[in-house]
Scaffold this active site. Sequence first.
Site, PDB file in Angstrom:
ATOM      1  N   ASP A   1       1.015  -1.058  -0.040  1.00  0.00           N
ATOM      2  CA  ASP A   1       0.046   0.047  -0.268  1.00  0.00           C
ATOM      3  C   ASP A   1       1.290   1.462  -0.083  1.00  0.00           C
ATOM      4  OD1 ASP A   1      -1.429   1.812   0.679  1.00  0.00           O
ATOM      5  OD2 ASP A   1      -3.022   0.735   1.750  1.00  0.00           O
TER       6      ASP A   1
ATOM      7  N   TYR B   1      -6.920  14.903  -9.571  1.00  0.00           N
ATOM      8  CA  TYR B   1      -5.793  14.572  -9.894  1.00  0.00           C
ATOM      9  C   TYR B   1      -5.352  15.657 -10.451  1.00  0.00           C
ATOM     10  CZ  TYR B   1      -4.771  11.050 -13.065  1.00  0.00           C
ATOM     11  OH  TYR B   1      -4.875   9.473 -14.318  1.00  0.00           O
TER      12      TYR B   1
ATOM     13  N   LYS C   1      -0.622  14.779 -10.388  1.00  0.00           N
ATOM     14  CA  LYS C   1      -0.340  14.954 -11.630  1.00  0.00           C
ATOM     15  C   LYS C   1       0.762  15.510 -11.847  1.00  0.00           C
ATOM     16  CE  LYS C   1      -1.597  10.893 -12.603  1.00  0.00           C
ATOM     17  NZ  LYS C   1      -1.046   9.326 -11.517  1.00  0.00           N
TER      18      LYS C   1
ATOM     19  N   THR D   1     -10.320   2.164 -18.374  1.00  0.00           N
ATOM     20  CA  THR D   1      -9.819   1.232 -16.565  1.00  0.00           C
ATOM     21  C   THR D   1     -10.985   1.431 -15.811  1.00  0.00           C
ATOM     22  OG1 THR D   1      -8.470   3.172 -15.940  1.00  0.00           O
ATOM     23  CG2 THR D   1      -7.299   1.323 -17.138  1.00  0.00           C
TER      24      THR D   1
HETATM   25  P1  NAP Z   1      -7.263   0.879 -12.180  1.00  0.00           P
HETATM   26  O1  NAP Z   1      -7.488   0.264 -13.194  1.00  0.00           O
HETATM   27  O2  NAP Z   1      -8.205   1.914 -10.697  1.00  0.00           O
HETATM   28  O3  NAP Z   1      -5.803   0.658 -11.375  1.00  0.00           O
HETATM   29  C1  NAP Z   1      -5.844   1.892 -10.190  1.00  0.00           C
HETATM   30  C2  NAP Z   1      -4.302   0.612  -9.095  1.00  0.00           C
HETATM   31  O4  NAP Z   1      -3.474   1.531  -8.552  1.00  0.00           O
HETATM   32  C3  NAP Z   1      -5.384  -0.994  -8.878  1.00  0.00           C
HETATM   33  O5  NAP Z   1      -4.257  -1.576  -8.548  1.00  0.00           O
HETATM   34  C4  NAP Z   1      -5.406   0.216  -7.168  1.00  0.00           C
HETATM   35  O6  NAP Z   1      -5.576  -0.957  -6.073  1.00  0.00           O
HETATM   36  C5  NAP Z   1      -4.543   0.934  -7.188  1.00  0.00           C
HETATM   37  N1  NAP Z   1      -4.157   1.028  -6.047  1.00  0.00           N
HETATM   38  C6  NAP Z   1      -4.663   2.655  -5.550  1.00  0.00           C
HETATM   39  N2  NAP Z   1      -3.884   3.275  -4.749  1.00  0.00           N
HETATM   40  C7  NAP Z   1      -2.708   1.979  -3.722  1.00  0.00           C
HETATM   41  C8  NAP Z   1      -2.554   2.730  -2.564  1.00  0.00           C
HETATM   42  N3  NAP Z   1      -2.448   2.926  -1.803  1.00  0.00           N
HETATM   43  N4  NAP Z   1      -1.478   1.171  -3.113  1.00  0.00           N
HETATM   44  C9  NAP Z   1      -1.260   0.643  -3.472  1.00  0.00           C
HETATM   45  N5  NAP Z   1      -1.978   0.289  -5.378  1.00  0.00           N
HETATM   46  C10 NAP Z   1      -3.361   1.613  -5.331  1.00  0.00           C
HETATM   47  O7  NAP Z   1      -6.455   2.524 -13.252  1.00  0.00           O
HETATM   48  P2  NAP Z   1      -5.213   2.624 -13.660  1.00  0.00           P
HETATM   49  O8  NAP Z   1      -6.320   3.430 -14.751  1.00  0.00           O
HETATM   50  O9  NAP Z   1      -4.942   1.386 -14.561  1.00  0.00           O
HETATM   51  O10 NAP Z   1      -4.383   3.892 -13.623  1.00  0.00           O
HETATM   52  C11 NAP Z   1      -3.378   3.438 -13.223  1.00  0.00           C
HETATM   53  C12 NAP Z   1      -2.041   4.323 -13.781  1.00  0.00           C
HETATM   54  O11 NAP Z   1      -2.762   5.516 -15.029  1.00  0.00           O
HETATM   55  C13 NAP Z   1      -2.751   5.596 -12.275  1.00  0.00           C
HETATM   56  O12 NAP Z   1      -1.437   6.753 -12.203  1.00  0.00           O
HETATM   57  C14 NAP Z   1      -3.696   6.821 -13.235  1.00  0.00           C
HETATM   58  O13 NAP Z   1      -3.715   8.151 -12.400  1.00  0.00           O
HETATM   59  C15 NAP Z   1      -3.041   6.354 -14.588  1.00  0.00           C
HETATM   60  N6  NAP Z   1      -3.493   7.348 -15.901  1.00  0.00           N
HETATM   61  C16 NAP Z   1      -4.600   6.447 -15.787  1.00  0.00           C
HETATM   62  C17 NAP Z   1      -5.098   6.821 -17.178  1.00  0.00           C
HETATM   63  C18 NAP Z   1      -6.286   6.838 -17.662  1.00  0.00           C
HETATM   64  O14 NAP Z   1      -7.164   7.047 -19.158  1.00  0.00           O
HETATM   65  N7  NAP Z   1      -6.801   5.339 -16.941  1.00  0.00           N
HETATM   66  C19 NAP Z   1      -4.433   8.158 -18.558  1.00  0.00           C
HETATM   67  C20 NAP Z   1      -4.070   8.680 -17.552  1.00  0.00           C
HETATM   68  C21 NAP Z   1      -2.160   8.297 -16.463  1.00  0.00           C
HETATM   69  P3  NAP Z   1      -6.965  -1.372  -5.715  1.00  0.00           P
HETATM   70  O15 NAP Z   1      -7.371  -2.657  -6.558  1.00  0.00           O
HETATM   71  O16 NAP Z   1      -6.410  -1.953  -4.448  1.00  0.00           O
HETATM   72  O17 NAP Z   1      -8.039  -0.293  -6.272  1.00  0.00           O
END
Ligand code: NAP
Length: 249
Positions: free
Chosen positions: A58, A163, A167, A198
């Site tokens: 975490d 958010y 970033k 996601t």
């Molecule tokens: P996601 O599917 O919601 O996955 C987020 C992950 O982070 C999950 O595994 C979640 O675990 C984990 N997490 C959250 N809080 C945590 C903590 N305190 N300790 C450890 N793990 C934690 O979102 P995603 O889209 O794949 O996002 C991944 C990264 O990409 C993020 O940094 C996000 O800001 C970035 N991003 C995403 C997008 C997009 O369009 N999706 C665009 C730009 C950047 P749990 O399952 O336990 O909640």
Amino acid sequence: MTVALITGANKGIGLATARQLGARGWTVLIGARDEARGRQAEHDLTAGGADARFVPLDVTDAESVARAASWIEAEFGVLDVLVNNAGITRGGWPGTPSATAVDTLREVYETNVFGVVAVTNAMLPLLRQAPAARIVNVSSELGSITANMNPDSPMFTMASLPYPSSKTALNMITAMYAKELRDTPVKVNAANPGFCATDLNQHRGFRTADEGAEVSVHLATLPADGPSGQLWGYLWTADGSGGFGALPW
Ligand code: NAP
């Protein structure tokens, strides 16, 4: 053996990143805060032929971060790649800056900003043991002040504090680590995966998690003459043409 730790690797872009790095024959450490979700990801990647190991992590919990670093040190003595991928969003979207509670901002920063610093500082001694370590901070074009103030950018119409500003902070943190480490083999870059479907955005993104992960994998596998201190990834143009490259901070 190449060892990579991906935080928040139990789903979404993190899981896809672990799968892609695992497919290269790397040992992938599945950082996840929930044991059941982490074990499930470990099981799925292992079934696909990867050397995947679940690591309880975490990023907001200092003890959890320290335990993960101690375990990696005892098990491998080195870490080649750190992908700071775990991230959250809160407070509605796009949200109104003047109606944003400071506690909401604090909650997002705990994961997206302070968590990255905690994990990076804990893992740096192990990364320094690797011949050519790479740190990838998964950021977003939403953190780019230049894009947000450009009337031709899709970001221009969005106004939200937690958010995007988290970033932006992460982008500066990336630049500062890159400067501290510029005389070492360690490269530090920020990734822009693009808008990927996601759980983070209720699957509204127009790219896949796998496509987003390709950006992190690119930065995790940079050659010795590759850049450090860049925001790199998907370029979201108003005409939808897309592409890849360095983005303005
Ligand atoms: P996601 O599917 O919601 O996955 C987020 C992950 O982070 C999950 O595994 C979640 O675990 C984990 N997490 C959250 N809080 C945590 C903590 N305190 N300790 C450890 N793990 C934690 O979102 P995603 O889209 O794949 O996002 C991944 C990264 O990409 C993020 O940094 C996000 O800001 C970035 N991003 C995403 C997008 C997009 O369009 N999706 C665009 C730009 C950047 P749990 O399952 O336990 O909640």
